[in-house]
Design an enzyme around this catalytic site. Structure first.
Site, PDB file in Angstrom:
ATOM      1  CG  ASP A  58      -0.683 -13.500   7.084  1.00 46.80           C
ATOM      2  OD1 ASP A  58      -0.596 -14.632   7.581  1.00 46.80           O
ATOM      3  OD2 ASP A  58      -1.724 -13.079   6.549  1.00 46.80           O
TER       4      ASP A  58
ATOM      5  CE1 TYR B 257      -8.417  -4.345   3.225  1.00 44.98           C
ATOM      6  CE2 TYR B 257      -8.472  -3.080   5.247  1.00 44.98           C
ATOM      7  CZ  TYR B 257      -7.870  -4.026   4.459  1.00 44.98           C
ATOM      8  OH  TYR B 257      -6.724  -4.661   4.881  1.00 44.98           O
ATOM      9  NE  ARG B 258      -3.891  -1.522   4.799  1.00 45.06           N
ATOM     10  CZ  ARG B 258      -3.363  -2.474   5.570  1.00 45.06           C
ATOM     11  NH1 ARG B 258      -3.951  -3.649   5.663  1.00 45.06           N
ATOM     12  NH2 ARG B 258      -2.267  -2.240   6.261  1.00 45.06           N
TER      13      ARG B 258
ATOM     14  CG  HIS C  58       2.190  -7.658  -2.243  1.00 46.59           C
ATOM     15  ND1 HIS C  58       3.092  -7.559  -1.217  1.00 46.59           N
ATOM     16  CD2 HIS C  58       0.974  -7.352  -1.710  1.00 46.59           C
ATOM     17  CE1 HIS C  58       2.466  -7.209  -0.110  1.00 46.59           C
ATOM     18  NE2 HIS C  58       1.196  -7.071  -0.379  1.00 46.59           N
TER      19      HIS C  58
ATOM     20  CE1 TYR D  13      -3.748  -2.467   0.485  1.00 45.50           C
ATOM     21  CE2 TYR D  13      -2.332  -3.422   2.165  1.00 45.50           C
ATOM     22  CZ  TYR D  13      -3.437  -3.511   1.345  1.00 45.50           C
ATOM     23  OH  TYR D  13      -4.234  -4.627   1.377  1.00 45.50           O
TER      24      TYR D  13
END
Lengths: 520, 520
Positions: free
Chosen positions: B147, B468-469, B387, B88
């Site tokens: 995680d 949501y993000r 990613h 993000y």
């Protein structure tokens, strides 16, 4: 804050405009009718907190139109759903003579989603209405209700109200609001900001800063729709009733209860009730004592010895798969049933085929609305009993439970009133509510009840117990106690208030938040 | 938004002032060091999102001083805890060349309350740090971790991050913040507004409008302390692993899973993982296929047939009294183990004496931090995998699960990339995260990964699925999708932003919220 009233000329001018847009019958200005539309348990200060007129919009568009006029005419409107916030001011506005925006007529259940277990409701929907809707439509879902079912689901939730099923923290069980802001703009919170979002009423956080909380106990907007989370009917419903013999058993019990709340063995919100409070649901005081001053210990002891009573009783319930519920019963029995002199009893029902429940405590924990406990306010006789809610939040510990009990009981008794106290226990915290009960027709007792409540706001705060909610008459006093860093919370809210509502039209004074135009 | 950079003169001027107040070593401006302090998986646009300097305050007072200077010099600061928001944007600021306010050095665990099961932490505390603190001090409490355990507990929570114990909805498990506002004022939320309040970290709603949510995914303040709810170690810990044979078993399973989530039979946040994603935790792509384009179905089928894998696998866990956990295992087995071709396996541990757990999925669901799954980004080879998180929220239904899977898989495959998808399931909603994995040293693949992610933002929104993000690179695009009533949410946030941060110094552009000075 001094008494604030609105200018009569402005009032009259705005009234005509409101009548124009809402139409006949949707503006109540008749003084006889208005007399019943304030605080039924009002404080003794004459004309404080009386509505000047009540506005009854029937749609979001009418709410928007009302706010447009309020901005034009610079008159405040005080919002409520059903106005049943009794003990905290009922339907009355903080600013005397101002308009009350009652959302009673916006009373549609817009959706019930059986799959994801929620309803979408308007603010005029009462707990009774939602319950009736669920049963009439054959829904398999259960809802959560507070002790009295006549209030607005949205109104209760926004005031941080509680119920007694596993969804009993109502604000935590809301998901997704529609709000009309002071400027008339319509906002949807969370995923609802995306037109057609499929998760509006299931996913809480949305994207970006989460704003739902901002509209609770708030004067930042008028909530016109809200998602209410429901639960699938449990296979097994098992309400329990714990009777404790001695006053000090409260402390023992709280230490044993906390782990059961933390690990979810007890999933709902138990209520721990003292003897006078429990008895007030069934009888009036003169059945026990007719003297002045608080009940003598001998009379309290006699009440405690009555069937199903004790120094403290606790209602709670278990829900779910029958084998799991039975195991939870064993765990609870080992933890709480073994307290010296305690009695623990359970009932057991098929949640999918619930019979008619006579016991109001069993009804409320199954989410069935009722008015049975309204009787409590009549403790001092007559039909015109009232109460003030004195409501503090704290950890679930023996030390905190004892401290707030002793503080409140001491002050209430010293004021000549009986101590009627309950603890409502959540997963990680509890609220102690003292029902400061009085006869509204007894001016001296009314005055005493308000005086002692206000005094307790300060003494409880000194010990670290903040009110989570408060009556109109001491909202400012409660806000005063939130003093960290020179009242940083209040200063923060004043910035938001001035930005969102520059004319100060929405519920000025709610929870001690005043718009710039009314700050001294 | 166009590229925004800050004026070099203002930057230099402010840099000197920051060095003055923070002292030597607390301002990083060396370009070699800075190269490692941005987004490790950055988009291809050259200099976008690069920090100009990193500020490392060591105390609340230093944070206040930083914000005072930022206001004086009119320079923006972008806040993060550990800057591990990978997928993000990592540690990178939205505004190129601006200051990054890293709270890494504020890394104290200030309190652990064993009774009420919470910790009070500073923003530099990593999941690893809190875990170590709990174990070193002999605490009996478990925490929740995502995680990867290297991130800030506060940072992850504020970005609506998730973990996998029953407290895995991290924002829902926070209670009580301290926040430095843009003007340097220090605020405490909830009951913390009352000095010495005993319930600051146990009772969530406070008195008056609840503001905690306002500081999540937000640029309204710098959170300097937060209460984190923990849980008592369970008597029994039983992680489960469900393997589903066919792709379409996902739909069957979601319909059977939803009731188990709603009634609490499964109390944690299960993760449902597709085959490529599950395999990427253990191997790289070239072990399976070296061709161009997405994995052919035959290769996917081969991966699905590997031990412990399937078209979809689900990890989840049960916690608590052993008899209850055993009954929950039966219920889960009846519901999910009976899906055609499914395999369901469980492990069982004494929660009070947990052995060393080898399986990273079993560790994370016991709240034990790890970096095992960092391997996943290396799918396309080399050590420099990256990613993008493409993350949508929705109800737990077959229809929604299938719709988002098909949409995302279709677009990602059409772009020539493999579909690596997980569903993280909450009590009433689920998040679908597509890990859009790419090799950061492959410019074309990087470009493709960003392009397809942005394209999916729009196509998912059209179907009712909101992110949501989101990654820095498409925060504005995501905010654009929240379009209800002419972007009422964004317009609301702009009012708040301008009121709370008139100079626009705090994290401008975060989640698409820009201060007036930067709005075009």
């Amino acid at each position: 804050m001094p008494v604030i009233t609105i200018d009569p000329g402005q009032f009259t001018n705005a009234l005509a405009a409101f009548q124009d847009i809402l139409g006949p019958g949707a503006v109540i200005e008749d003084s006889a009718q208005l007399a019943d539309l304030g605080d039924p348990f009002a404080p003794p200060q004459g004309d404080w907190y009386k509505p000047g007129a009540v506005l009854l919009p029937a749609s979001v568009e009418q709410v928007q139109a009302v706010l447009r006029i309020a901005n034009e005419k610079k008159v405040p409107v005080w919002t409520n759903g059903q106005g049943r916030n009794n003990g905290y001011g009922g339907a009355a506005p903080r600013v005397s003579g101002s308009f009350v925006l009652s959302l009673k007529r916006m009373n549609r259940v817009l959706e019930v989603n059986e799959q994801s277990a929620y309803a979408l409701v308007e603010p005029g929907v009462r707990f009774f209405d939602l319950y009736d809707h669920l049963r009439e439509t054959g829904s398999k879902l259960w809802m959560s209700v507070p002790d009295l079912g006549w209030g607005s689901v949205i109104g209760n939730t926004l005031d941080h109200g509680v119920g007694y099923t596993p969804m009993g923290d109502h604000m935590n069980s809301q998901c997704g609001m529609e709000v009309v802001l002071a400027n008339g703009d319509v906002l949807r919170t969370g995923l609802g900001g995306l037109t057609g979002a499929k998760g509006w009423h299931v996913y809480k956080h949305g994207c970006g800063p989460a704003i739902d909380g901002l509209f609770s106990q708030s004067n930042y907007g008028v909530v016109t729709k809200m998602g209410v989370q429901l639960m699938p009917a449990p296979e097994c419903y098992m309400p329990g009733w714990l009777q404790l013999k001695n006053d000090s058993d409260l402390e023992v019990m709280l230490e044993r209860l906390r782990p059961l709340m933390l690990n979810g063995t007890i999933p709902n919100q138990p209520m721990i009730i003292n003897s006078a409070c429990a008895m007030s649901a069934f009888t009036q005081r003169d059945a026990w004592y007719t003297g002045e001053g608080p009940l003598p210990q001998s009379v309290i002891d006699e009440i405690c010895r009555q069937p199903m009573l004790g120094a403290w009783v606790m209602r709670f319930a278990l829900y779910g798969d029958e084998q799991i519920v039975e195991r939870q019963r064993e765990i609870v029995s080992q933890a709480l049933g073994t307290i010296d002199g305690a009695t623990l009893t359970f009932s057991k029902y098929d949640g999918h085929n619930l019979p008619e429940l006579d016991n109001p405590h069993e009804r409320v924990q199954a989410g069935i609305p009722s008015l049975a406990l309204d009787q409590m306010t009549r403790w001092y006789g007559g039909e015109k009993g009232g109460h003030i809610g004195f409501s503090s939040a704290m950890p679930i510990t023996a030390a905190d439970g004892a401290a707030i009990r002793d503080l409140v009981r001491g002050e209430v008794n010293a004021a000549g009133l009986d101590y009627s106290g309950v603890f409502i226990v959540g997963k990680r915290s509890m609220i102690h509510v003292c029902l400061v009960v009085f006869d509204t027709e007894n001016a001296a007792q009314t005055e005493t009840a308000y005086a002692v409540s206000k005094s307790m706001v300060k003494s409880a705060a000194k010990q670290g117990y903040g009110e989570y909610r408060s009556h109109l008459d001491f909202m400012d006093l409660v806000a005063d106690q939130y003093d960290f860093n020179n009242h940083a919370q209040r200063r923060f809210h004043e910035v938001l208030k001035d930005a969102l509502d520059p004319n100060g039209i929405l519920s000025p004074g709610k929870q001690g938040i005043w718009p710039r135009v009314m700050r001294s």
